[in-house]
Design a protein around this motif. Structure first.
Motif, PDB file in Angstrom:
ATOM      1  N   SER A  19       0.498  -1.655  -0.308  1.00 32.30           N
ATOM      2  CA  SER A  19      -0.106  -0.022  -0.203  1.00 32.30           C
ATOM      3  C   SER A  19       0.710   0.898  -0.122  1.00 32.30           C
ATOM      4  O   SER A  19       2.294   1.006   0.419  1.00 32.30           O
ATOM      5  CB  SER A  19      -0.945  -0.382   1.394  1.00 32.30           C
ATOM      6  N   LEU A  41      -1.145  -1.708  -7.206  1.00 34.86           N
ATOM      7  CA  LEU A  41      -1.909  -2.373  -5.696  1.00 34.86           C
ATOM      8  C   LEU A  41      -3.401  -1.769  -6.147  1.00 34.86           C
ATOM      9  O   LEU A  41      -3.904  -2.871  -4.946  1.00 34.86           O
ATOM     10  CB  LEU A  41      -1.263  -0.962  -5.346  1.00 34.86           C
ATOM     11  N   ARG A  47      -5.458   1.075   0.088  1.00 34.18           N
ATOM     12  CA  ARG A  47      -4.657   0.329  -1.011  1.00 34.18           C
ATOM     13  C   ARG A  47      -3.469   1.320  -0.923  1.00 34.18           C
ATOM     14  O   ARG A  47      -1.727   1.720  -1.552  1.00 34.18           O
ATOM     15  CB  ARG A  47      -4.432  -0.409  -1.751  1.00 34.18           C
TER      16      ARG A  47
END
Length: 270
Positions: A19, A41, A47
């Motif tokens: 993240s 991601l 995230r």
């Protein structure tokens, strides 16, 4: 290193973050990082997050463009106030000014990341920045900021190439820098002069010039443009520029015949 190898390293490095809160200025460097983070991601708010610092040194035009890109990418955009104008090290404008500015920015972005449970703060520092005078990079290292572009050996040319491949509309956007970078070292930074510089550069952009710097030398505005634009500025736009900048508060208006170059005020350090 081959470009495809660099891309693979970039994607691998971003994937390992899990993240990321991107210190997002709206320029092509941090925009590419944000795009890759969102692609790799996912754009969910836990995230990937885009965080932009709001201060006198950041032009309003850049906020609008930054907001538009985050909306296009579907990434949450958080704008937070930074307080470098209360930091003496920044205001005195020594050659290490950027260290204090970036320290404040990374602290603010880090707080947002911690509140959201996001593991890393990342930025757009890259391989082309390594050879320039960049005290802000020292602040990033001290704050534990991750620089995926630098780690993958991405140069500015690589960044523009990959941004274009990924369909980012700002892949060829002119280089961006904090407004205080227009003020010679040793001249104390004041909010009024930053607003004056912003207005002067906005006027030049309204005349059709894309790559613009107005270096602030007290009553003198030293304009840097792309060399190909100098003739037009000195001829058909001469009166509009001279009268416009005088109305903004400059007594003298000059055109730098060397044209735009990154960090021209750093020449005094050499």
């Amino acid at each position: 290193m081959e470009f495809d190898v660099k891309k693979a390293r970039l994607l691998e490095g971003v994937r390992a973050l899990e993240s990321a809160a991107v210190a997002f200025s709206g320029g092509v460097d941090s925009a590419l990082v944000l795009k890759v983070c969102a692609d790799v991601l996912g754009a969910a708010r836990d995230r990937v997050l885009a965080v932009t610092g709001d201060s006198d040194s950041f032009p309003e035009r850049e906020f609008r463009e930054a907001r538009a890109l985050t909306e296009q990418l579907g990434v949450e955009h958080v704008v937070v106030a930074t307080r470098e104008m209360e930091v003496e090290g920044y205001l005195r404008n020594a050659p290490d000014r950027c260290f204090f500015c970036k320290t404040e920015l990374y602290e603010v972005v880090g707080r947002v990341a911690a509140e959201r449970g996001i593991r890393h703060v990342v930025d757009g520092f890259n391989a082309s920045d390594v050879s320039d005078h960049r005290p802000g990079a020292r602040a990033g290292l001290a704050a534990g900021v991750v620089s995926p572009l630098r780690d993958a050996d991405f140069t500015k040319d690589d960044i523009r190439r990959y941004a274009r491949e990924l369909g980012l509309p700002l892949w060829d956007k002119p280089a961006l820098a904090c407004l205080s970078s227009r003020v010679p070292y040793g001249t104390r930074i004041e909010a009024g002069m930053l607003h004056q510089i912003a207005r002067a550069e906005e006027l030049l952009r309204s005349l059709g010039f894309r790559q613009v710097r107005v270096r602030h030398h007290g009553e003198v505005a030293r304009i840097e443009l792309e060399p190909a634009d100098i003739a037009a500025a000195a001829s058909e736009h001469r009166t509009a520029i001279e009268q416009g900048l005088r109305a903004i508060g400059y007594r003298y208006v000059t055109l730098d015949l060397r044209g735009y170059r990154t960090g021209s005020l750093n020449e005094a350090l050499r």
